[in-house]
Write a protein that holds these residues in place. Sequence first.
Motif, PDB file in Angstrom:
ATOM      1  N   LYS A  97     -14.076  29.595 -15.645  1.00 37.54           N
ATOM      2  CA  LYS A  97     -13.680  30.448 -16.760  1.00 37.54           C
ATOM      3  C   LYS A  97     -12.916  29.696 -17.831  1.00 37.54           C
TER       4      LYS A  97
ATOM      5  N   LYS B 237     -12.268  30.482 -11.374  1.00 42.54           N
ATOM      6  CA  LYS B 237     -11.164  30.349 -12.328  1.00 42.54           C
ATOM      7  C   LYS B 237     -11.360  29.108 -13.185  1.00 42.54           C
TER       8      LYS B 237
ATOM      9  N   ARG C 135     -18.976  32.553 -19.443  1.00 42.61           N
ATOM     10  CA  ARG C 135     -17.987  32.282 -18.382  1.00 42.61           C
ATOM     11  C   ARG C 135     -16.666  33.016 -18.590  1.00 42.61           C
ATOM     12  N   GLU C 136     -16.275  33.180 -19.880  1.00 46.58           N
ATOM     13  CA  GLU C 136     -14.976  33.793 -20.138  1.00 46.58           C
ATOM     14  C   GLU C 136     -14.964  35.280 -19.793  1.00 46.58           C
ATOM     15  N   ASN C 137     -16.116  35.907 -19.915  1.00 46.87           N
ATOM     16  CA  ASN C 137     -16.180  37.353 -19.659  1.00 46.87           C
ATOM     17  C   ASN C 137     -16.813  37.668 -18.309  1.00 46.87           C
TER      18      ASN C 137
END
Lengths: 341, 190
Positions: free
Chosen positions: B12, B9, B59-61
């Motif tokens: 992200k 988390k 990282r976001e996806n």
Amino acid sequence: MQDKLEIEELIVKSFSQSLNPEEKIYLDSWLNESKENKIHFAQLGNIWQVAHPAFNPDEIDAGKAEAKVRRKILLQNWTQNSVAVWWQRAAAVLILPLIIFMGYLFFNRNQLKKVTAYQEVTSPFGISSKIELSDGSTVWLNSGSKLKFPVTFEAKERKVFLSGEAYFKVHSDKSHPFIVKTCNMQIRATGTQFNVEAYPSGAYTAVTLMEGKVDVNMNENQKEQLHPDQRIVLNSKTKKYSLVKTDAKDWGMWKDGVLVFRDEPLDEVFQRIGRNFNINIELKDSVLGKQIYRATFEGESLEEILRLLKMTAPIEYKRFGRNKLPDNKFTKERIEVFRAQ
Amino acid sequence: MVEEGQLLKELKVGNKKAFSYLFQKYYKDMVLFGGNYLRDKSRCEDIVQSIFLKLWGDRENLIIETSLKSFLLKSVKNGCLDELRHTEIVHKHESYVEIFGDMNGIETSHYILYSELKVHLNEALDKMPDLYRKVFEMNRLEGLKYRQIAQKLEVSERTVEVRVGKALGLLREYLSDFLVTLLLLIFFYN
């Protein structure tokens, strides 16, 4: 136990890649015997690999590696930013054409509006008007008439709507035909002069051509082409028409303040006089009304015209002044015409 | 002990400390794991670094269905196999890859990392009778082939192989505490 050791031995040989082909076949068949064998092999393999790392673990510098990756991330961010900068520049370059394009769209929308934006000019009774249209054409609008026309002509056709009488001097433009619509006629011209009489209450609609040529479309697809000094008269009731030869200039003289009557029934003469002077003239004798009359009045007063008519026709008349109505309006002046006794 | 889900988390949302933590925790293990496929340290390091670079970039996806460890090891494995294919040196390593490389996810999902096993491995070796440990260590630390060990100890090559095999078997016994979890996990995931 002996068998197991043998397998352990084979596994060890396989890890150091020193199995001969027969041993390899034997090991493979053992591996395929059961899942447990595979797990056993995987566990030993795992231990072997950890115990025999390919590189000296102490020589792997994670700190140094991380610094290297961080540098690359920064570089990546920078290139990403430069992409953003590029977009900004592209946007800056595009903004002017975009504004121009939007202005064009807006302007075009306005043009469309103008096409549908009509102007309406009404000549009250007793007054005639002269209108200059945006295409260079001139229209004289007789009293008691109404002309509706676009503020600017943008469509393929220059279309105007007439109720009443008007004299058209159409500016020549063959690619944009000039069209006059009346309630039961459509006149199509390119560059001519013609007079149209189309009073809604009138007994007929007429077009008289001075110059060039016009196409006249009547209801029910009747079509005629007019030549100079021709006059077409369409009966409003019977829808029948006649094409006659005439001295066309007489029919347009009203615009210069001259009242010309050429073989017109007296009914019509009085109606036109009434329109011109904004009075109601009632001819009380229908037989007399059919009598053909010929006259030209220029600059005469109503009084004089009536006097002149009285001299040439067997008529008497009586004038009624204006009456004030309860709402403070005045009735039109009224003249009653009788057959002279 | 940092919980992995929380770590992901943090990653992200662009927490650099989380990234650094993951890097320091897994980098060495990943390079060593790559060494099982590709015996070129700098290439393995390049592969692992590019994995971390991609991890940060995406990282976001990021969607990780298995464990983070398994995800990272699988990435290393794929990276190494790609590298082997590209450099056409597969033949040189193929038997090795054949043996360790295709165990249907066993080695990535339940692989015990060097850092996880190192201490216990040394303890286990200490417990081992000298006879077995000696050949194992000669092979392991000095990198001697069985034949060379046999010559040194004036025994047959086969004797060396048997002793190394015995040593490995003992290690499996001693390390069974860790390997039990491996067993359970295999059955659970398969």
